[in-house]
Design an enzyme around this catalytic site. Sequence first.
Site, mmCIF file in Angstrom:
data_model
loop_
_atom_site.group_PDB
_atom_site.id
_atom_site.type_symbol
_atom_site.label_atom_id
_atom_site.label_comp_id
_atom_site.label_asym_id
_atom_site.label_seq_id
_atom_site.Cartn_x
_atom_site.Cartn_y
_atom_site.Cartn_z
ATOM 1 N N ASP A 22 -35.330 -6.466 4.652
ATOM 2 C CA ASP A 22 -36.595 -6.916 4.056
ATOM 3 C C ASP A 22 -37.077 -5.991 2.946
ATOM 4 O OD1 ASP A 22 -36.752 -9.028 5.788
ATOM 5 O OD2 ASP A 22 -38.735 -8.534 6.570
ATOM 6 N N ARG B 105 -30.880 -10.286 9.775
ATOM 7 C CA ARG B 105 -32.104 -9.806 9.128
ATOM 8 C C ARG B 105 -32.479 -8.464 9.749
ATOM 9 N NH1 ARG B 105 -38.295 -10.924 10.403
ATOM 10 N NH2 ARG B 105 -39.189 -9.967 8.559
ATOM 11 N N ARG C 213 -55.306 -22.932 10.874
ATOM 12 C CA ARG C 213 -55.709 -24.292 11.261
ATOM 13 C C ARG C 213 -56.927 -24.234 12.186
ATOM 14 N NH1 ARG C 213 -49.516 -25.621 12.699
ATOM 15 N NH2 ARG C 213 -49.868 -23.533 13.531
ATOM 16 N N ASN D 132 -48.730 -15.544 8.926
ATOM 17 C CA ASN D 132 -49.423 -14.680 9.882
ATOM 18 C C ASN D 132 -49.359 -13.234 9.390
ATOM 19 O OD1 ASN D 132 -50.912 -14.402 12.320
ATOM 20 N ND2 ASN D 132 -49.119 -13.436 13.222
ATOM 21 N N ASN E 14 -31.940 -13.519 13.521
ATOM 22 C CA ASN E 14 -33.179 -12.751 13.339
ATOM 23 C C ASN E 14 -33.668 -12.360 14.731
ATOM 24 O OD1 ASN E 14 -35.676 -11.706 12.746
ATOM 25 N ND2 ASN E 14 -36.451 -13.507 11.685
ATOM 26 N N ASN F 217 -48.631 -24.709 2.910
ATOM 27 C CA ASN F 217 -49.263 -25.868 3.543
ATOM 28 C C ASN F 217 -50.780 -25.930 3.462
ATOM 29 O OD1 ASN F 217 -46.784 -27.059 4.722
ATOM 30 N ND2 ASN F 217 -46.710 -25.113 5.837
ATOM 31 N N GLY G 15 -45.962 -20.069 5.618
ATOM 32 C CA GLY G 15 -46.736 -21.092 6.329
ATOM 33 C C GLY G 15 -48.064 -21.462 5.705
ATOM 34 N N LEU H 288 -47.755 -15.939 2.149
ATOM 35 C CA LEU H 288 -48.956 -15.994 2.980
ATOM 36 C C LEU H 288 -48.669 -16.709 4.294
ATOM 37 C CD1 LEU H 288 -51.500 -17.037 0.171
ATOM 38 C CD2 LEU H 288 -50.714 -14.736 0.776
#
Length: 397
Positions: free
Chosen positions: A148, A91, A285, A211, A7, A335, A331, A209
Amino acid sequence: MKVLVINAGSSSLKYQLIDMKNETVLAKGLCDRIGIDNSFIKQSRGSEEAVILNKELKNHKDAIEAVISALTDDNMGVIKNMSEISAVGHRIVHGGEKFNSSVVIDENVMNAVRECIDVAPLHNPPNIIGIEACQQIMPNIPMVAVFDTTFHSSMPDYAYLYALPYELYEKYGIRKYGFHGTSHKYVAERASAMLDKSLNELKIITCHLGNGSSICAVNKGKSIDTSMGFTPLQGLAMGTRSGTIDPEVVTFLMEKENLDVKGVSKLLNKKSGVLGISGVSSDFRDLHAAADAGNSRAELAIEIFCYGVKKFIGEYIAVMNGVDAIVFTAGVGENNSVVRNMIISDMDFLGIKIDEEKNKLRGQEVDISTADAAVRTLVIPTNEELAIARETVRLVK
């Protein structure tokens, strides 16, 4: 059969070497700061701690050479020599309308990918450079391009066309293409396995979901609509991207802020989204920490993001006339239990309800629905590298 997955970004190159006999990752790594001072390669094997080597990487060819050197190294490597690599999967962000499936790379494919640079000026050039570097160093190893965009090539024209003069679509290919297709396809297939039902009988909404974020309506295994558009800027407010706004805002800002085309593009792509709203960070975060400390703009940024996801879920339930499962991935999706809860709350009238204890689980495949929920809500870690490797094996075998 061992497959190397590449990638390539503009100044970085991520890679994994996967043994497809049992689909295990032998090694994974990152070449970073390519063409910049203080470049390095970082590689880890299995659960071992990553080894970081400072190495001059003037270009992507240097990076690929560093990857092969690391993979075959006596101390940190996992193979004896390059001949153990059976194929390479690349990719590629944008296949335009030229590709509706993954393909074995040849000169015709390369030319077609180059022709897509117009619609993907940021992403396709580094992807192409990565392929060319691999071809120089591994000329006899078959290579596969996985796009993609191809999963979304099943969208109907009424979903992908913008209401602009039709000639502009014919002339420039201006339409919705959608992105994150490899991830949406992978998690939809995993959802089918978890529910023990054929994809052909399921209506699934997949929420990638991170960045960068996008939502996809998957009906009978096919993408029928998705939130990203001509570029990855359309749709949700994201880490640094504005998402969908009134197009007249662009001309207004160019006039008021004295911005040129590059300036307004940078504003919308790099300075907006939850970063722009919060003024704190593009990382959720950091946003949660700031919100917990009383920062109202950080709290607002999270609310805007979750509200956007909720709206797309409602929209796609309408266009599919129902839904069997909602999938959270990437990400933030995998999480962030707070974000999942904010999105799913107040949708119980649709039979969408989650169990608060199950929702606390992170980064694993799990059904977080309540026992009486009519719609299953699933958390499924994405694995784009494995999906690319599987496509590569399918085409070169």
